[in-house]
Motif scaffolding. Structure first.
Motif, PDB file in Angstrom:
ATOM      1  N   ASN A 112       0.803  -1.218   0.000  1.00  0.00           N
ATOM      2  CA  ASN A 112       0.000   0.000   0.000  1.00  0.00           C
ATOM      3  C   ASN A 112       0.838   1.271   0.000  1.00  0.00           C
ATOM      4  N   ARG A 113       2.147   1.151  -0.158  1.00  0.00           N
ATOM      5  CA  ARG A 113       2.997   2.344  -0.171  1.00  0.00           C
ATOM      6  C   ARG A 113       4.288   2.054  -0.906  1.00  0.00           C
ATOM      7  N   SER A 114       4.985   3.114  -1.277  1.00  0.00           N
ATOM      8  CA  SER A 114       6.271   3.013  -1.958  1.00  0.00           C
ATOM      9  C   SER A 114       7.266   3.923  -1.256  1.00  0.00           C
TER      10      SER A 114
ATOM     11  N   GLU B 222       8.239   8.785   1.212  1.00  0.00           N
ATOM     12  CA  GLU B 222       7.205   7.765   1.373  1.00  0.00           C
ATOM     13  C   GLU B 222       5.982   8.250   0.623  1.00  0.00           C
ATOM     14  N   SER B 223       5.450   7.404  -0.227  1.00  0.00           N
ATOM     15  CA  SER B 223       4.265   7.749  -0.989  1.00  0.00           C
ATOM     16  C   SER B 223       3.236   6.643  -0.788  1.00  0.00           C
ATOM     17  N   LYS B 224       2.037   7.031  -0.340  1.00  0.00           N
ATOM     18  CA  LYS B 224       0.979   6.035  -0.181  1.00  0.00           C
ATOM     19  C   LYS B 224      -0.307   6.563  -0.774  1.00  0.00           C
ATOM     20  N   LYS B 225      -1.117   5.636  -1.232  1.00  0.00           N
ATOM     21  CA  LYS B 225      -2.363   5.992  -1.902  1.00  0.00           C
ATOM     22  C   LYS B 225      -3.302   6.618  -0.895  1.00  0.00           C
TER      23      LYS B 225
END
Length: 135
Positions: free
Chosen positions: A16-18, A37-40
């Motif tokens: 759910n994240r990158s 950190e990138s998350k939807k």
């Protein structure tokens, strides 16, 4: 030098994240690590959080990260050990995984012809589908 001062980039993709690890150089020539950190988020949006660690601060940050990782590993082992000890104590008290029988049911069935099982505390009603086919 790449776009926006990027020297090196790598990416870790999870469910759910990158996470992006970018080594960059600013206008004055200072090299730093940017962790993003990138998350939807809701809809098509992404929530992004980032930190920057400069090269001269990297040894202190890595020491802190290493200490945190050692603590996590030690805590994980302690929890596993405590769980095993708890399970062993429970097995010693109650037997090794066998179910205990506290009370035997009476030989006779407590159901009446109307399909209701009377236990004294709760009334269990049997489905009438099988009874309707007999009528």
């Amino acid at each position: 030098m790449g776009i926006r001062g990027e020297l090196y980039t790598t990416e870790v993709i999870l469910d759910n994240r990158s996470y992006f690890f970018n080594v960059k150089e600013n206008r004055t020539g200072d090299v730093f690590l940017q962790i993003v950190e990138s998350k939807k988020g809701e809809g098509a949006d992404f929530d992004r959080h980032q930190i920057a660690i400069f090269a001269e601060d990297m040894p202190k940050v890595l020491t802190g990260l290493d200490n945190a990782l050692k603590f996590i590993e030690k805590d994980r082992k302690n929890r596993a050990k405590a769980k095993a000890e708890k399970r062993a104590a429970k097995d010693a008290k109650f037997g090794s995984g066998e179910k205990r029988l506290y009370r035997k049911k009476a030989d006779g069935d407590t159901r009446k012809p109307d399909g209701i099982k009377r236990t004294g505390k709760v009334i269990h009603i049997k489905s009438k589908k099988s009874d309707s086919s007999e009528e």
